[in-house]
Design an enzyme around this catalytic site. Structure first.
Site, PDB file in Angstrom:
ATOM      1  N   ASP A 143      17.463 -13.171 -28.289  1.00 40.99           N
ATOM      2  CA  ASP A 143      16.270 -12.326 -28.383  1.00 40.99           C
ATOM      3  C   ASP A 143      14.975 -13.117 -28.359  1.00 40.99           C
ATOM      4  O   ASP A 143      13.893 -12.546 -28.541  1.00 40.99           O
ATOM      5  CB  ASP A 143      16.317 -11.498 -29.670  1.00 40.99           C
ATOM      6  N   CYS A 149       6.956  -6.444 -25.900  1.00 43.61           N
ATOM      7  CA  CYS A 149       7.880  -7.282 -26.658  1.00 43.61           C
ATOM      8  C   CYS A 149       7.974  -8.685 -26.078  1.00 43.61           C
ATOM      9  O   CYS A 149       8.153  -9.662 -26.808  1.00 43.61           O
ATOM     10  CB  CYS A 149       9.270  -6.656 -26.699  1.00 43.61           C
ATOM     11  N   HIS A 159       9.651  -0.912 -34.322  1.00 43.08           N
ATOM     12  CA  HIS A 159       8.457  -1.767 -34.385  1.00 43.08           C
ATOM     13  C   HIS A 159       7.249  -0.938 -33.973  1.00 43.08           C
ATOM     14  O   HIS A 159       7.354  -0.041 -33.125  1.00 43.08           O
ATOM     15  CB  HIS A 159       8.557  -2.947 -33.411  1.00 43.08           C
TER      16      HIS A 159
END
Length: 270
Positions: A70, A263, A169
């Site tokens: 990630d 992101c 988020h």
């Protein structure tokens, strides 16, 4: 609406998805039994980098670390404001080593890095506007971290509670269009947080659930161009009516891990 919105050149930090995979599940989007096309993910990510550079933005890159699938989601590593770096402390044990990797990059680049005492996932939950830092909580970043952020930057922090696990988020439910306005999906927030947002941003662009689930709010704006998921068609149409120029970039392979354009993008604000 201004006749012509003016873009501002940005400096972004990103991380090549060389080791991207879905090896665990820490949000509703992640299913470890779903195959991931690593080559496609890297091609899509490269298209995003090319789009940034084509629109005049500077892109720096941190070296990916094997075993940290990630790490491509660079936004979660820090909040950088006024050249000061407020680092990350991840909720999930699997992601905690990412903090050290990014901290090393920042220090090598000449920045001092503050490591928070509380769980805080960088720009995933910290979204600066011209007047405030909007700060998400409910799934990852804690309210205690919000207080640390305010003390560190000396900027008013507005706490917002997220209530839908698909929008775990803040940057999956809200993004800044320019210094004074935002786009967001109201139902991702608690009733009190919705009221706060409506008071602070009465002219905000409101997204549908469909566009939010298409990662339409995980977008990056330079004040004129909005780098946005192509499936968020209704939201893109609204942005055009408000004078913005959508730049569609498909990161659908990275959606399998619950991430999109924002992101993958850490902004370095000097």
């Amino acid at each position: 609406m201004p006749e012509s919105r003016v873009p501002r050149p940005r400096r972004f930090l990103v991380c090549d998805p060389r080791h991207f995979a879905v090896q665990y599940a820490i949000n509703p989007w992640m299913r470890p039994d779903t195959p991931v096309d690593a080559d496609l993910a890297r091609d899509q990510w490269q298209a995003l980098i090319s789009a940034y550079r084509a629109h005049g933005h500077t892109v720096d890159s941190v070296e990916p670390v094997p075993g940290l699938p990630d790490m491509v989601f660079a936004a979660n590593c820090a909040l950088v404001l006024g050249g000061r770096v407020f680092g990350s402390s991840f909720h999930a044990p699997e992601r905690r080593p990412e903090s050290t990797a990014y901290e090393t990059w920042f220090k090598t680049a000449g920045f001092d890095v503050y490591r928070p005492e509380s769980v805080c996932e960088g720009e995933g939950d910290l979204v600066p506007t011209s007047r405030y830092i909007l700060a998400g909580t409910g799934f990852r970043t804690t309210p205690e971290a919000h207080r640390e952020v305010q003390e560190f930057f000396g900027v008013p922090v507005i706490g917002l509670r997220l209530v839908d696990p698909h929008f775990y988020h803040l940057d999956t439910a809200l993004f800044v269009l320019d210094g004074d306005n935002i786009a967001y999906y109201p139902e991702a927030f608690s009733p009190g947080s919705r009221e706060v947002l409506s008071r602070l941003f009465p002219d905000a662009v409101l997204a549908t659930r469909e566009d939010a689930l298409a990662f339409g709010l995980n977008s990056v704006s330079d004040g004129r161009h909005v780098f946005i998921a192509p499936r968020a068609e209704a939201l893109a149409g609204q942005l055009v009516r408000h004078g913005y120029v959508p730049v569609p970039v498909d990161l659908s392979e990275l959606h399998k891990a619950g991430g999109g354009i924002k992101c993958c993008t850490q902004e370095i604000r000097s």
